[in-house]
Design a protein around this motif. Structure first.
Motif, PDB file in Angstrom:
ATOM      1  N   GLU A  49      39.693  40.137  31.949  1.00  0.00           N
ATOM      2  CA  GLU A  49      40.296  38.796  31.386  1.00  0.00           C
ATOM      3  C   GLU A  49      41.174  38.732  30.204  1.00  0.00           C
TER       4      GLU A  49
ATOM      5  N   THR B 298      40.998  32.662  32.973  1.00  0.00           N
ATOM      6  CA  THR B 298      39.541  32.711  33.416  1.00  0.00           C
ATOM      7  C   THR B 298      38.683  31.919  34.247  1.00  0.00           C
TER       8      THR B 298
ATOM      9  N   ALA C 154      43.568  42.836  37.392  1.00  0.00           N
ATOM     10  CA  ALA C 154      43.824  42.077  36.718  1.00  0.00           C
ATOM     11  C   ALA C 154      45.533  41.997  37.391  1.00  0.00           C
TER      12      ALA C 154
END
Length: 362
Positions: free
Chosen positions: A87, A97, A305
């Motif tokens: 996140e 998110t 990510a």
């Protein structure tokens, strides 16, 4: 690098000698990167003609600017830390998110068949979600980038650790301290969720006992459901068996911390009467002096990510597979076996009132 080849963020990380997550933070100008490290990353990116522009990525140009994080048990520390890591990186790039918590069998089935994330997110991260190759193929057919944490698949980038090797290291540490009756607090052997990590960690524990001709006693392998309460209940079973263990390997720090509570309540001492070793390096592990196997959990999420962003930029590239390191951290809860306890059972001591928190407990 050949003019026919395009450098990836992984190439920059390799040349700079840092992680992919560090490369991303350095190139994006985010904090928590040492100036010397940032310079090294920038030099590597310049040498490889790598240019990172998040606003030019396909993911950034998507319809939703949202990424789905799919977890089976969000309330457990490991999963929440992975989400937090991802996140942070995604928020820095302007992405929201969305959390998909699919702890029950029905919610998992519905997620894998109905694919509710379609048209809602521009990519998904599966956090330690056991899926078959067929199920992964179905997810990929949704047409969004996918990255997995805790599961290696040839269909998507992944971040994993060597659970088997880490469990071998943990068990050998206890064996090398002279312990012969070593218990384990784990997950249910027939857990319907079919997590891979508990299976690999149990196999490492069993193989090391076999290497040293130590008895494998089924009653010393007790499920703790990866929770504080489960660890406490499992430890209560272990101290009650005939010839209880002098050391216990708990497959998570949460279970290990729960076990410490039970040991103290039983009037026993850690590590004088029994050694405890955990797994993860939970935020509380250093505070309670817990010996543990550390893994970079937050960095798992950060790297996932980054790989998702890279996957969106280069959807046809070969999936990147990263095996993150683990490390034994020896603290206060493990020690050599007490000679007086070579053969006989533990003798619980009467608990004494203490002025402050007992050793090894919060």
């Amino acid at each position: 690098m050949s003019a026919l080849m395009t450098a990836s963020i992984s190439d920059v990380a390799t040349q700079a000698g840092v992680s992919v997550a560090t490369v991303s933070r350095a190139l994006r100008g985010l904090p928590n990167v040492a100036p010397s490290t940032r310079d090294r990353v920038l030099d590597a990116a310049r040498d490889l003609d790598y240019v990172a522009d998040p606003n030019a990525s396909r993911l950034a140009a998507g319809r939703t600017r949202s990424v789905g994080m799919v977890v089976p048990l969000f309330t457990q520390w490991f999963f929440s830390q992975c989400v937090a890591g991802a996140e942070g990186v995604l928020a820095a790039g302007g992405y929201e998110t969305l959390l998909y918590n699919i702890g029950s069998h029905e919610s998992r089935r519905r997620f894998l068949t109905e694919l509710p994330f379609r048209k809602r997110v521009d990519g998904i991260v599966l956090v330690d979600l056991p899926v078959s190759e067929a199920e992964m193929a179905t997810l990929c057919e949704a047409g969004v980038p996918i990255v997995t944490i805790g599961l290696r698949t040839e269909q998507a980038p992944s971040i994993t650790i060597d659970n088997y090797g880490a469990a071998c290291t943990a068990t050998r540490h206890l064996v090398n301290l002279g312990h012969e009756r070593i218990g384990m607090i784990s997950n249910l052997p027939d857990d319907p969720r079919h997590f891979h990590a508990p299976v690999d960690r149990r196999r490492g524990y069993q193989d090391v006992l076999a290497e040293h001709d130590l008895e494998l006693r089924p009653e010393l392998d007790v499920p703790g459901n990866f929770s504080l309460e489960g660890g406490a209940e499992a430890m209560a079973q272990l101290v009650a068996v005939d010839r209880p263990p002098t050391a216990v390997f708990a497959q998570s720090d949460e279970m290990a911390i729960g076990a410490l509570k039970t040991i103290h309540d039983a009037g026993l001492r850690v590590p004088e009467d029994i050694s405890i070793l955990g797994f993860d390096d939970h935020d509380m592990a250093e505070f309670v002096g817990l010996t543990t196997i550390a893994q970079p959990v937050v960095q798992h999420g950060e790297l996932a990510a980054e790989l998702l962003l890279e996957r969106a930029d280069r959807p046809d590239a070969e999936p990147t597979h990263v095996e993150a390191p683990t490390k034994l951290i020896v603290r206060d809860t493990t020690a050599p076996r007490h000679p007086a306890r070579r053969d006989g059972p533990h003798r619980p001591r009467r608990a004494r009132p203490l002025a402050g928190p007992p050793r090894g407990l919060p």
